[in-house]
Design a protein around this motif. Sequence first.
Motif, PDB file in Angstrom:
ATOM      1  N   LEU A 140     -23.126  85.781 -10.062  1.00 15.71           N
ATOM      2  CA  LEU A 140     -23.444  84.797 -10.794  1.00 15.71           C
ATOM      3  C   LEU A 140     -22.629  83.620 -10.335  1.00 15.71           C
ATOM      4  N   ILE A 141     -21.265  83.873  -9.869  1.00 12.50           N
ATOM      5  CA  ILE A 141     -20.723  82.836  -9.142  1.00 12.50           C
ATOM      6  C   ILE A 141     -21.035  82.320  -7.926  1.00 12.50           C
ATOM      7  N   PHE A 142     -21.681  83.355  -7.259  1.00 13.04           N
ATOM      8  CA  PHE A 142     -22.617  82.957  -5.852  1.00 13.04           C
ATOM      9  C   PHE A 142     -23.807  81.811  -6.104  1.00 13.04           C
ATOM     10  N   ALA A 143     -24.450  82.320  -7.114  1.00  7.17           N
ATOM     11  CA  ALA A 143     -25.741  81.589  -7.539  1.00  7.17           C
ATOM     12  C   ALA A 143     -25.075  80.137  -8.007  1.00  7.17           C
ATOM     13  N   VAL A 149     -29.100  71.356  -3.706  1.00  7.91           N
ATOM     14  CA  VAL A 149     -30.478  70.915  -2.571  1.00  7.91           C
ATOM     15  C   VAL A 149     -30.768  72.029  -1.811  1.00  7.91           C
ATOM     16  N   ALA A 150     -29.827  72.927  -1.373  1.00  9.01           N
ATOM     17  CA  ALA A 150     -30.223  74.165  -0.568  1.00  9.01           C
ATOM     18  C   ALA A 150     -30.922  75.001  -1.606  1.00  9.01           C
ATOM     19  N   SER A 151     -30.636  75.124  -2.855  1.00 12.27           N
ATOM     20  CA  SER A 151     -31.523  75.948  -3.669  1.00 12.27           C
ATOM     21  C   SER A 151     -32.749  75.381  -3.788  1.00 12.27           C
ATOM     22  N   SER A 152     -32.945  74.224  -3.869  1.00 16.58           N
ATOM     23  CA  SER A 152     -34.396  73.624  -4.240  1.00 16.58           C
ATOM     24  C   SER A 152     -35.175  73.635  -2.824  1.00 16.58           C
ATOM     25  N   TRP A 155     -36.158  77.468  -2.722  1.00 14.56           N
ATOM     26  CA  TRP A 155     -37.185  77.651  -4.068  1.00 14.56           C
ATOM     27  C   TRP A 155     -38.447  77.388  -3.339  1.00 14.56           C
ATOM     28  N   ASN A 156     -38.603  76.076  -2.687  1.00 10.26           N
ATOM     29  CA  ASN A 156     -39.874  75.361  -2.038  1.00 10.26           C
ATOM     30  C   ASN A 156     -40.339  76.543  -1.017  1.00 10.26           C
ATOM     31  N   TRP A 157     -39.470  77.288  -0.191  1.00  9.18           N
ATOM     32  CA  TRP A 157     -40.192  78.399   0.346  1.00  9.18           C
ATOM     33  C   TRP A 157     -40.550  79.496  -0.337  1.00  9.18           C
ATOM     34  N   LEU A 158     -40.020  79.818  -1.453  1.00  7.89           N
ATOM     35  CA  LEU A 158     -40.508  80.974  -2.269  1.00  7.89           C
ATOM     36  C   LEU A 158     -41.699  80.764  -2.741  1.00  7.89           C
ATOM     37  N   PHE A 159     -42.099  79.376  -3.065  1.00  2.00           N
ATOM     38  CA  PHE A 159     -43.313  79.175  -3.808  1.00  2.00           C
ATOM     39  C   PHE A 159     -44.150  78.434  -2.808  1.00  2.00           C
ATOM     40  N   GLN A 160     -44.167  78.466  -1.885  1.00  2.00           N
ATOM     41  CA  GLN A 160     -44.941  77.923  -0.499  1.00  2.00           C
ATOM     42  C   GLN A 160     -46.249  78.464  -0.532  1.00  2.00           C
ATOM     43  N   PRO A 161     -47.254  77.655  -0.665  1.00  2.00           N
ATOM     44  CA  PRO A 161     -48.589  78.272  -0.480  1.00  2.00           C
ATOM     45  C   PRO A 161     -48.855  78.857   1.118  1.00  2.00           C
ATOM     46  N   GLY A 162     -49.475  79.912   1.114  1.00  2.00           N
ATOM     47  CA  GLY A 162     -49.778  80.535   2.332  1.00  2.00           C
ATOM     48  C   GLY A 162     -48.894  81.726   2.586  1.00  2.00           C
ATOM     49  N   TYR A 163     -47.544  81.422   2.651  1.00  2.00           N
ATOM     50  CA  TYR A 163     -46.607  82.269   3.048  1.00  2.00           C
ATOM     51  C   TYR A 163     -45.469  82.605   1.795  1.00  2.00           C
ATOM     52  N   GLY A 164     -45.619  82.124   0.697  1.00  2.00           N
ATOM     53  CA  GLY A 164     -44.449  82.189  -0.282  1.00  2.00           C
ATOM     54  C   GLY A 164     -44.371  83.424  -0.880  1.00  2.00           C
ATOM     55  N   VAL A 165     -43.173  83.954  -0.838  1.00  2.00           N
ATOM     56  CA  VAL A 165     -43.058  85.525  -1.406  1.00  2.00           C
ATOM     57  C   VAL A 165     -43.483  85.383  -2.938  1.00  2.00           C
ATOM     58  N   ILE A 166     -43.251  84.596  -3.719  1.00  2.00           N
ATOM     59  CA  ILE A 166     -43.643  84.488  -5.105  1.00  2.00           C
ATOM     60  C   ILE A 166     -45.321  84.721  -4.991  1.00  2.00           C
ATOM     61  N   ASN A 167     -45.985  83.927  -4.537  1.00  2.00           N
ATOM     62  CA  ASN A 167     -47.566  83.980  -4.397  1.00  2.00           C
ATOM     63  C   ASN A 167     -47.878  85.060  -3.925  1.00  2.00           C
ATOM     64  N   TRP A 168     -47.465  85.849  -3.029  1.00  2.00           N
ATOM     65  CA  TRP A 168     -47.546  87.060  -2.238  1.00  2.00           C
ATOM     66  C   TRP A 168     -47.282  88.072  -3.409  1.00  2.00           C
ATOM     67  N   GLN A 266     -33.722  68.587  -7.980  1.00  2.00           N
ATOM     68  CA  GLN A 266     -34.807  69.708  -8.023  1.00  2.00           C
ATOM     69  C   GLN A 266     -36.156  69.112  -8.194  1.00  2.00           C
ATOM     70  N   ILE A 267     -36.276  68.091  -9.087  1.00  2.00           N
ATOM     71  CA  ILE A 267     -37.579  67.430  -9.212  1.00  2.00           C
ATOM     72  C   ILE A 267     -38.154  66.812  -8.104  1.00  2.00           C
ATOM     73  N   TRP A 268     -37.317  66.249  -7.404  1.00  2.00           N
ATOM     74  CA  TRP A 268     -37.771  65.215  -6.495  1.00  2.00           C
ATOM     75  C   TRP A 268     -38.094  66.195  -4.981  1.00  2.00           C
ATOM     76  N   LEU A 269     -37.323  67.185  -4.953  1.00  2.00           N
ATOM     77  CA  LEU A 269     -37.370  68.151  -3.505  1.00  2.00           C
ATOM     78  C   LEU A 269     -38.541  69.093  -3.868  1.00  2.00           C
ATOM     79  N   VAL A 270     -38.972  69.204  -5.181  1.00  2.00           N
ATOM     80  CA  VAL A 270     -39.890  70.332  -5.439  1.00  2.00           C
ATOM     81  C   VAL A 270     -41.296  69.609  -5.468  1.00  2.00           C
ATOM     82  N   SER A 271     -41.455  68.514  -6.306  1.00  4.30           N
ATOM     83  CA  SER A 271     -42.758  67.988  -6.571  1.00  4.30           C
ATOM     84  C   SER A 271     -42.679  66.286  -6.178  1.00  4.30           C
TER      85      SER A 271
END
Length: 328
Positions: A140-143, A149-152, A155-168, A266-271
């Motif tokens: 929890l403390i680490f998260a 900014v780094a988390s966002s 997060w973009n990488w995780l939800f990235q179309p084509g090679y994102g882990v979440i989509n996979w 978070q909003i600006w970096l994601v969408s």
Amino acid sequence: MTVNASAVPAPQGPSGGSGRIRRQGARSGRRPDSHNGMAAMLLTPTGIILLALVIVPILFLIFTSFTDFNQRSLFTGEFNVAGVKQYATVLGDSTFWMALLRTFLFTAALVVGSMLIGMAVAQMMTKLGTVMRYLVTFVLIFAWAMPNVASSVVWNWLFQPGYGVINWLLTRLRIFGDLSNLAWSNTTTLAFVCIWMLVVWQAVPYIAITLYAATMQLDPSSLEAAQLDGAGPIRTYWQIVVPLISPSIMVIGMLSIIWDFNVFNQIWLVSQGGPSGSTSTIGVFTYKKAFINFDIAQGAAISVITVIILLALTSVYVRNLLKSGEDL
């Protein structure tokens, strides 16, 4: 027989009562001044920082909102006093009211979600063993310590179309079909879901650890009494634990409202407020007005209105806090 009080000698010397009283009175007379001086010395650095980084910028912000400060003013320093024109323009703009409504709804969803999940995690930690509890606390403390900014970006990488882990992963579940090329930020609902999960993930650690600490300070006898009366774990938690830690819940809830109302990174970096501005909250709307359209005065007016809204929300909490103190 009459005794002359003036004839009775007062005790003198190091152990004499009057000498000790005089010395104590002298010392007590000097203490407030020394304490006040020490307090002023300790508060001076904080006061200077608040003056330079908070009070002066807010005053300049208020002043700017009554001018026509724009991109030209940045280079020439020339501007005109416009009175309340900027406020009239903002309050007459339908996109401002839509952004404000969007902010209120999204803030409510963020606060409710993060509070409920944080309370659940805090209660779960009370049931864990020592090793597992330390492990959960470390995670929890680490998260929580990760910059948003780094988390966002991650997060973009995780939800990235084509090679994102979440989509996979969703594609591998074979429930929603092939989602490999799904772009979450191109759909309003999915973009809000993605941002909601990101902000809640960042907020839960602080809430969980704080409420866990508050829960561990409770008297176990009250919980044991509820269990002897036949109350189950869920009923015990909501009827015994929650009322006892309600001051901590109120503080965390108020802080969450302020933080979530001002979510921007978070909003600006994601969408970036898209698609077509449908995820633009008041923070993103203000940023676009001031630093993309370079209508700085109007952006300042929106910021002042935001500050007033947050002060109104905070005053409700302070009023309830003072009321609860009077009841005690």
